[in-house]
Design a protein around this motif. Structure first.
Motif, PDB file in Angstrom:
ATOM      1  N   PRO A 219      10.246  -7.912  -1.296  1.00  0.00           N
ATOM      2  CA  PRO A 219       9.186  -6.899  -1.292  1.00  0.00           C
ATOM      3  C   PRO A 219       7.920  -7.456  -0.661  1.00  0.00           C
ATOM      4  O   PRO A 219       7.661  -8.668  -0.705  1.00  0.00           O
ATOM      5  CB  PRO A 219       8.978  -6.606  -2.777  1.00  0.00           C
ATOM      6  CG  PRO A 219       9.402  -7.845  -3.476  1.00  0.00           C
ATOM      7  CD  PRO A 219      10.515  -8.430  -2.649  1.00  0.00           C
ATOM      8  N   GLN A 220       7.107  -6.576  -0.066  1.00  0.00           N
ATOM      9  CA  GLN A 220       5.867  -7.025   0.541  1.00  0.00           C
ATOM     10  C   GLN A 220       4.815  -5.920   0.485  1.00  0.00           C
ATOM     11  O   GLN A 220       5.136  -4.737   0.466  1.00  0.00           O
ATOM     12  CB  GLN A 220       6.100  -7.462   1.990  1.00  0.00           C
ATOM     13  CG  GLN A 220       6.781  -6.419   2.859  1.00  0.00           C
ATOM     14  CD  GLN A 220       7.285  -6.970   4.180  1.00  0.00           C
ATOM     15  OE1 GLN A 220       7.474  -8.176   4.333  1.00  0.00           O
ATOM     16  NE2 GLN A 220       7.527  -6.084   5.140  1.00  0.00           N
ATOM     17  N   VAL A 221       3.551  -6.339   0.426  1.00  0.00           N
ATOM     18  CA  VAL A 221       2.400  -5.450   0.524  1.00  0.00           C
ATOM     19  C   VAL A 221       1.700  -5.785   1.831  1.00  0.00           C
ATOM     20  O   VAL A 221       1.522  -6.963   2.164  1.00  0.00           O
ATOM     21  CB  VAL A 221       1.427  -5.650  -0.657  1.00  0.00           C
ATOM     22  CG1 VAL A 221       0.189  -4.768  -0.496  1.00  0.00           C
ATOM     23  CG2 VAL A 221       2.122  -5.355  -1.979  1.00  0.00           C
ATOM     24  N   GLN A 222       1.310  -4.767   2.585  1.00  0.00           N
ATOM     25  CA  GLN A 222       0.708  -5.001   3.903  1.00  0.00           C
ATOM     26  C   GLN A 222      -0.477  -5.957   3.796  1.00  0.00           C
ATOM     27  O   GLN A 222      -1.424  -5.722   3.045  1.00  0.00           O
ATOM     28  CB  GLN A 222       0.259  -3.688   4.524  1.00  0.00           C
ATOM     29  CG  GLN A 222      -0.249  -3.845   5.954  1.00  0.00           C
ATOM     30  CD  GLN A 222      -0.544  -2.509   6.600  1.00  0.00           C
ATOM     31  OE1 GLN A 222      -0.525  -1.474   5.962  1.00  0.00           O
ATOM     32  NE2 GLN A 222      -0.821  -2.531   7.891  1.00  0.00           N
ATOM     33  N   GLY A 223      -0.402  -7.035   4.554  1.00  0.00           N
ATOM     34  CA  GLY A 223      -1.479  -8.011   4.577  1.00  0.00           C
ATOM     35  C   GLY A 223      -1.599  -8.834   3.316  1.00  0.00           C
ATOM     36  O   GLY A 223      -2.512  -9.667   3.207  1.00  0.00           O
ATOM     37  N   MET A 224      -0.720  -8.601   2.335  1.00  0.00           N
ATOM     38  CA  MET A 224      -0.780  -9.275   1.028  1.00  0.00           C
ATOM     39  C   MET A 224      -2.134  -9.081   0.350  1.00  0.00           C
ATOM     40  O   MET A 224      -2.573  -9.913  -0.443  1.00  0.00           O
ATOM     41  CB  MET A 224      -0.450 -10.771   1.149  1.00  0.00           C
ATOM     42  CG  MET A 224       1.011 -11.036   1.444  1.00  0.00           C
ATOM     43  SD  MET A 224       1.546 -12.737   1.125  1.00  0.00           S
ATOM     44  CE  MET A 224       0.574 -13.634   2.309  1.00  0.00           C
ATOM     45  N   ARG A 225      -2.802  -7.950   0.682  1.00  0.00           N
ATOM     46  CA  ARG A 225      -4.095  -7.642   0.075  1.00  0.00           C
ATOM     47  C   ARG A 225      -4.146  -6.185  -0.353  1.00  0.00           C
ATOM     48  O   ARG A 225      -3.466  -5.342   0.251  1.00  0.00           O
ATOM     49  CB  ARG A 225      -5.233  -7.927   1.051  1.00  0.00           C
ATOM     50  CG  ARG A 225      -5.465  -9.401   1.312  1.00  0.00           C
ATOM     51  CD  ARG A 225      -6.710  -9.635   2.134  1.00  0.00           C
ATOM     52  NE  ARG A 225      -7.075 -11.035   2.209  1.00  0.00           N
ATOM     53  CZ  ARG A 225      -8.184 -11.508   2.753  1.00  0.00           C
ATOM     54  NH1 ARG A 225      -9.046 -10.663   3.314  1.00  0.00           N
ATOM     55  NH2 ARG A 225      -8.446 -12.794   2.767  1.00  0.00           N
ATOM     56  N   PRO A 226      -4.952  -5.851  -1.370  1.00  0.00           N
ATOM     57  CA  PRO A 226      -5.080  -4.457  -1.784  1.00  0.00           C
ATOM     58  C   PRO A 226      -5.614  -3.587  -0.653  1.00  0.00           C
ATOM     59  O   PRO A 226      -6.477  -4.012   0.120  1.00  0.00           O
ATOM     60  CB  PRO A 226      -6.089  -4.527  -2.943  1.00  0.00           C
ATOM     61  CG  PRO A 226      -5.987  -5.931  -3.450  1.00  0.00           C
ATOM     62  CD  PRO A 226      -5.716  -6.765  -2.242  1.00  0.00           C
ATOM     63  N   SER A 227      -5.092  -2.379  -0.552  1.00  0.00           N
ATOM     64  CA  SER A 227      -5.587  -1.454   0.460  1.00  0.00           C
ATOM     65  C   SER A 227      -6.880  -0.799  -0.021  1.00  0.00           C
ATOM     66  O   SER A 227      -7.168  -0.750  -1.225  1.00  0.00           O
ATOM     67  CB  SER A 227      -4.546  -0.369   0.752  1.00  0.00           C
ATOM     68  OG  SER A 227      -4.343   0.446  -0.391  1.00  0.00           O
ATOM     69  N   THR A 228      -7.665  -0.304   0.921  1.00  0.00           N
ATOM     70  CA  THR A 228      -8.848   0.484   0.571  1.00  0.00           C
ATOM     71  C   THR A 228      -8.540   1.969   0.703  1.00  0.00           C
ATOM     72  O   THR A 228      -8.828   2.756  -0.198  1.00  0.00           O
ATOM     73  CB  THR A 228     -10.039   0.101   1.459  1.00  0.00           C
ATOM     74  OG1 THR A 228      -9.644   0.194   2.843  1.00  0.00           O
ATOM     75  CG2 THR A 228     -10.481  -1.331   1.168  1.00  0.00           C
TER      76      THR A 228
END
Length: 421
Positions: free
Chosen positions: A317-326
């Motif tokens: 699994p991955q989250v884009q940029g490994m950072r919370p989105s705005t």
């Protein structure tokens, strides 16, 4: 409710609790983070039989707050899991209720929870309660175990999973992660079952999800609760089997505290972590909720964020940029399915009792301004007020008896009877 807590609650209530989706340029809906600006640490979520999602959290709101949503983006307060009368007291009586985990087992909504006092890592433990409905009324609360009984330090952060028709509970917080089999109803440890260690002391807040024949162990590491200094973040390992061995991307053992990163802090969000169960929308997309501090308003506490999970070519699994989105494209849900009868309630003003000292909470849709009046049985005005989004009515100073709260605003009018005891 103390005067200090009341002042804090009244200050925060002026902030809208959620942000509604907006239209993107191509017509798709977008949302902005955080999706709930109220302090709701350690979120857990379930889609109930009425079609709504229900979110529970550590009790920064007394007796375990519950919020409800059609789409994971716009949330309304729905009450508390417990009242003072049903609050779990059979162990750690002065402890807080932390890190709940909600599930539907054997026809019941089953809530696992931690009871703990900060720093008392051998006296804390895990309990369970159940309800016929998702928005409160949990009862028969009882202890499963405490740390000193099972010889495992800091037994908090429960997580339930059902695999091959069997029920399991995992838990742990910086003193190793363990799992054990439960009974068929999920309300007790299966006779003869022995806890098994699956990871070391690097993480807490276990969440396990199965995807493409792998079990993914997701946990939180770092400091959770220090505002702008928080180092909390999400990490992960995976295994072919529920009880491991779990390894990181490089093959390092989770028992040896090897994990790969999933989500880190950003300039906008400090200490993101303790994620919910993953949720799949009607377009087949995967989503998770988690808490973090807004850099623009750290004093608001650990508020709730939503981000999309994608699955890489290697399966992780991955989250884009490994950072919370705005801002991001919103989840896709057909809200006409199963919940059309609730639309009028979502557009109304909701009146909930707050368990302590004769307080009542009024919630308005989409943070709208409203006015309220409190009348006695003779129709005489006793109290009144005006607020935006949410307000607290304090009836502690008025005479005992029956009263009516009337609420008026752009969304219409609502009323409710209350009894001042």
């Amino acid at each position: 409710m103390s005067n200090g807590l009341m002042k804090c609650l009244m200050a925060v209530c002026l902030i809208a609790c959620s942000l509604s989706p907006v239209k993107a340029a191509d017509g798709a809906k977008e949302y902005s983070n955080p999706v709930i600006k109220w302090s709701l640490p350690d979120p857990t979520v379930i889609q109930a039989s009425d079609g709504y999602f229900y979110l529970y959290a550590t009790e920064d709101t007394h007796n375990v707050p519950i919020y409800r949503s059609k789409d994971l983006v716009t949330w309304r307060y729905a009450g508390t899991a417990f009242t003072d009368a049903t609050r779990p007291m059979d162990f750690v009586p002065r402890g807080g209720i932390w890190a709940p985990d909600i599930n539907y087992i054997d026809g019941k909504y089953v809530l696992y929870y931690s009871k703990s006092e900060w720093g008392k890592t051998w006296e804390c433990g895990i309990g369970v309660a159940w309800s016929d409905k998702p928005n409160g009324g949990f009862h028969d609360a009882h202890k499963l175990f405490i740390s000193s009984e099972v010889g495992i330090e800091n037994c908090i952060d429960p997580f339930f999973i059902r695999v091959d028709s069997c029920n399991y509970l995992f838990w742990g917080s910086f003193h190793d992660i363990y799992g054990v089999q439960l009974t068929d109803d999920g309300l007790a440890i299966k006779e003869g079952a022995v806890p098994q260690k699956i990871a070391g002391g690097f993480i807490e807040a276990t969440m396990i999800v199965k995807h493409d024949n792998f079990f993914y162990l997701i946990g939180s590491t770092g400091t959770c609760c220090e505002g702008a200094k928080s180092t909390y973040r999400l990490v992960m390992a995976r295994s072919r089997n529920l009880f491991g061995p779990y390894v990181d991307r490089n093959g390092g053992s989770a028992v040896g505290d090897h994990f790969s990163p999933l989500l880190n802090s950003s300039p906008e969000v400090y200490g993101p972590g303790h994620c919910s169960e993953f949720v799949t929308d009607h377009a087949g997309q995967t989503w998770m909720l988690y808490h973090g501090y807004q850099s623009s308003d750290v004093e608001a506490g650990r508020v709730v964020y939503l981000d999309k999970i994608t699955w890489g070519n290697d399966g992780w699994p991955q989250v884009q940029g490994m950072r919370p989105s705005t801002t991001s494209e919103a989840p896709v849900f057909d809200n006409a399915v199963g919940i059309s009868e609730k639309k009028t309630e979502d557009a109304a003003y909701l009146i909930h009792p707050v368990d302590e000292g004769g307080y009542y909470r009024i919630d308005g849709p989409d943070g709208e301004t409203f006015s309220w009046q409190l009348y006695n049985v003779s129709g005489h005005l006793v109290l009144n007020g005006k607020s935006k989004g949410m307000d607290i009515v304090d009836t502690s100073s008025i005479l005992k008896g029956m009263y009516v709260i009337k609420v008026n605003g752009k969304a219409g009018a609502s009323s409710g009877k209350i009894l001042r005891l």
